[in-house]
Write an enzyme that holds these catalytic residues in place. Structure first.
Site, PDB file in Angstrom:
ATOM      1  N   ASP A  96       1.653  -5.601  -2.193  1.00  0.00           N
ATOM      2  CA  ASP A  96       1.578  -6.830  -3.056  1.00  0.00           C
ATOM      3  C   ASP A  96       1.735  -7.997  -2.008  1.00  0.00           C
ATOM      4  O   ASP A  96       2.287  -7.787  -0.908  1.00  0.00           O
ATOM      5  CB  ASP A  96       2.601  -6.811  -4.170  1.00  0.00           C
ATOM      6  CG  ASP A  96       3.921  -6.516  -3.943  1.00  0.00           C
ATOM      7  OD1 ASP A  96       4.433  -6.729  -2.553  1.00  0.00           O
ATOM      8  OD2 ASP A  96       4.822  -5.939  -4.536  1.00  0.00           O
ATOM      9  N   HIS A 114       4.571  -4.746   1.487  1.00  0.00           N
ATOM     10  CA  HIS A 114       5.140  -5.771   0.520  1.00  0.00           C
ATOM     11  C   HIS A 114       5.083  -7.055   1.426  1.00  0.00           C
ATOM     12  O   HIS A 114       6.094  -7.111   2.283  1.00  0.00           O
ATOM     13  CB  HIS A 114       6.519  -5.357   0.202  1.00  0.00           C
ATOM     14  CG  HIS A 114       6.511  -4.315  -0.755  1.00  0.00           C
ATOM     15  ND1 HIS A 114       5.978  -4.416  -1.814  1.00  0.00           N
ATOM     16  CD2 HIS A 114       7.343  -3.045  -0.322  1.00  0.00           C
ATOM     17  CE1 HIS A 114       6.370  -3.167  -2.638  1.00  0.00           C
ATOM     18  NE2 HIS A 114       7.035  -2.518  -1.819  1.00  0.00           N
TER      19      HIS A 114
END
Length: 449
Positions: free
Chosen positions: A268, A238
């Protein structure tokens, strides 16, 4: 806001008609994708997966999930609070739906997650159980969930997020009551529950070489020395825009050298909103860096994005003012990040393929003119755009609308406004500008990025 244009006269009409022109420029290369991501990944022997929400597996969401990915991870459906919200009462509906969908579309499933400090039901966390009772509950949970999907789930995140940032063990209901060896116990039980499934420890902020990743490294090395079953580590990834660790590939390699698989499990890359063409270009570079690091190491099995579309991303709910973290925008338009992933997996596509930019002079008078650029897409889409050109006769832009335009010397660059970056397949957007000219006003060649 678009301003009023200068007055329109017969003389200006004649001049404008004489100089009116349009130049169509088609960006180089092919269409949106020469092959789906899953086909590119298969050719590399890699995983390209996505986390999914079962209730959204219809329509376009389902079509993209099935077409582009060869692995699926239930985002929440297999967590303890989801499958056993009250003691002894199980709800497998969403987890079953995702596993069934994966099997119907030739995809593997990554189970997520069995032992975690978060998203546990209140009956468990507030039950006042003794250590012996907690151990029994945990082992029964592993047996029950893995037993239900035995032979149908390829890999499991058995233990999730066991470490603090400084590399010490996180204090949780499990470590506080069962000691640090709860990890070895859980892995051993998981192997018995499904001997064919690959067993992982998964954590965040362990992508580069740091105190936390070194603690994970030392744990995995110790487990292997003790003969505890451990097949892989998950680096969640992340990440924040522009902050891919420089030691990412080095870190993947050192885990692989221990003889375990390495998977990027929850990728992400978030940015501060609004998204702009420059931010999306940086995001693409970051996705490319992550994927290239994985492709370069044989022991890296691949990457799973934590939701493939911004409409199904957790980021805005957890990080105020941040978002746009996934490879697709909220309208399922692939971003530059999508194309970066494709290129890392051996594809040849570029953002903007299948889209065109058309420049035209729509009104001209004395020493001024109004221009327009139309951006249109056929069978692909854009989630942001940038148009560049060079004036050949000293023209200058004085104002623009529906775009952010800058001029340096003869070079002009225009990017989308916050409200018109998305161009869907078959759609178009336009922006306009006023400018000055002297002597001549030739139509420039434009490029679309």
């Amino acid at each position: 806001m678009r301003s009023l244009r200068p007055g329109f006269t017969v003389a200006s009409l004649l001049t404008g008609l004489a100089t009116l022109g349009a130049l169509l420029f088609t960006a180089p290369a092919a269409q949106a994708a020469d092959a789906p991501l899953r086909d590119l990944a298969d050719a590399q022997g890699k995983v390209i997966g996505t986390a999914v929400t079962g209730g959204k597996l219809t329509g376009t969401y389902a079509e993209v999930a099935a077409r582009e990915f060869n692995w699926l991870t239930p985002g929440n459906a297999m967590k303890w609070e989801s499958v056993e919200p009250s003691r002894g009462s199980f709800n497998w509906a969403e987890a079953d739906q995702i596993v069934d969908f994966a099997e119907a579309n030739g995809q593997e499933v990554r189970g997520h997650t069995l032992v975690w400090h978060s998203q546990n039901p209140s009956w468990l966390t507030n039950g006042g159980f003794t250590p012996a009772e907690l151990r029994t509950l945990l082992m029964n949970h592993i047996d029950t969930e893995m037993g239900r999907y035995r032979g149908r789930v390829e890999a499991w995140d058995v233990v999730n997020e066991p470490f603090n940032e400084d590399g010490t063990y996180r204090q949780t209901i499990w470590s506080d009551n069962l000691g640090q060896d709860y990890i070895a116990e859980a892995l051993t039980r998981a192997r018995a529950a499904d001997p064919s499934a690959k067993l992982y420890i998964n954590d965040y902020n362990v992508e580069g070489v740091n105190a936390k990743s070194t603690a994970l490294y030392n744990l995995v090395r110790s487990l292997k020395e003790r003969g505890v079953p451990i097949d892989g580590v998950g680096l969640q990834a992340h990440l924040i825009l522009g902050q891919v660790p420089s030691t990412f590939q080095q870190n993947i390699q050192r885990f692989a050298d221990l003889g375990v698989d390495v998977a990027i499990t929850e990728l992400d890359i978030r940015m501060q909103l609004p998204a702009t063409a420059d931010k999306l270009a940086q995001q693409a570079a970051d996705y490319r860096a992550v994927m290239n690091a994985c492709v370069a190491v044989d022991g890296c099995s691949g990457a799973t994005v934590w939701g493939f579309t911004d409409s199904d991303s957790w980021i805005p709910d957890w990080f105020e003012g941040y978002g746009a973290a996934t490879p697709y925008d909220e309208n399922y338009a692939p971003k530059p990040a999508y194309h970066a992933i494709a290129e890392s997996l051996g594809g040849t596509t570029q953002p903007g393929d299948g889209c065109t930019a058309t420049y035209s002079v729509v009104n001209q008078w004395n020493t001024g003119f109004t221009g327009q650029v139309r951006i249109a897409c056929t069978d692909t889409a854009l989630s942001a755009w940038k148009v560049n050109w060079t004036f050949g006769a000293g023209q200058r832009i004085s104002q623009a609308w529906n775009a952010n335009c800058t001029q340096s010397g003869t070079a002009v660059s225009c990017t989308n406004a916050s409200y018109n970056g998305t161009v869907p397949p078959g759609g178009s957007v336009t922006f306009g500008f006023n400018g000055t000219w002297s002597g001549s006003n030739p139509v420039p060649e434009v490029t679309l990025g």
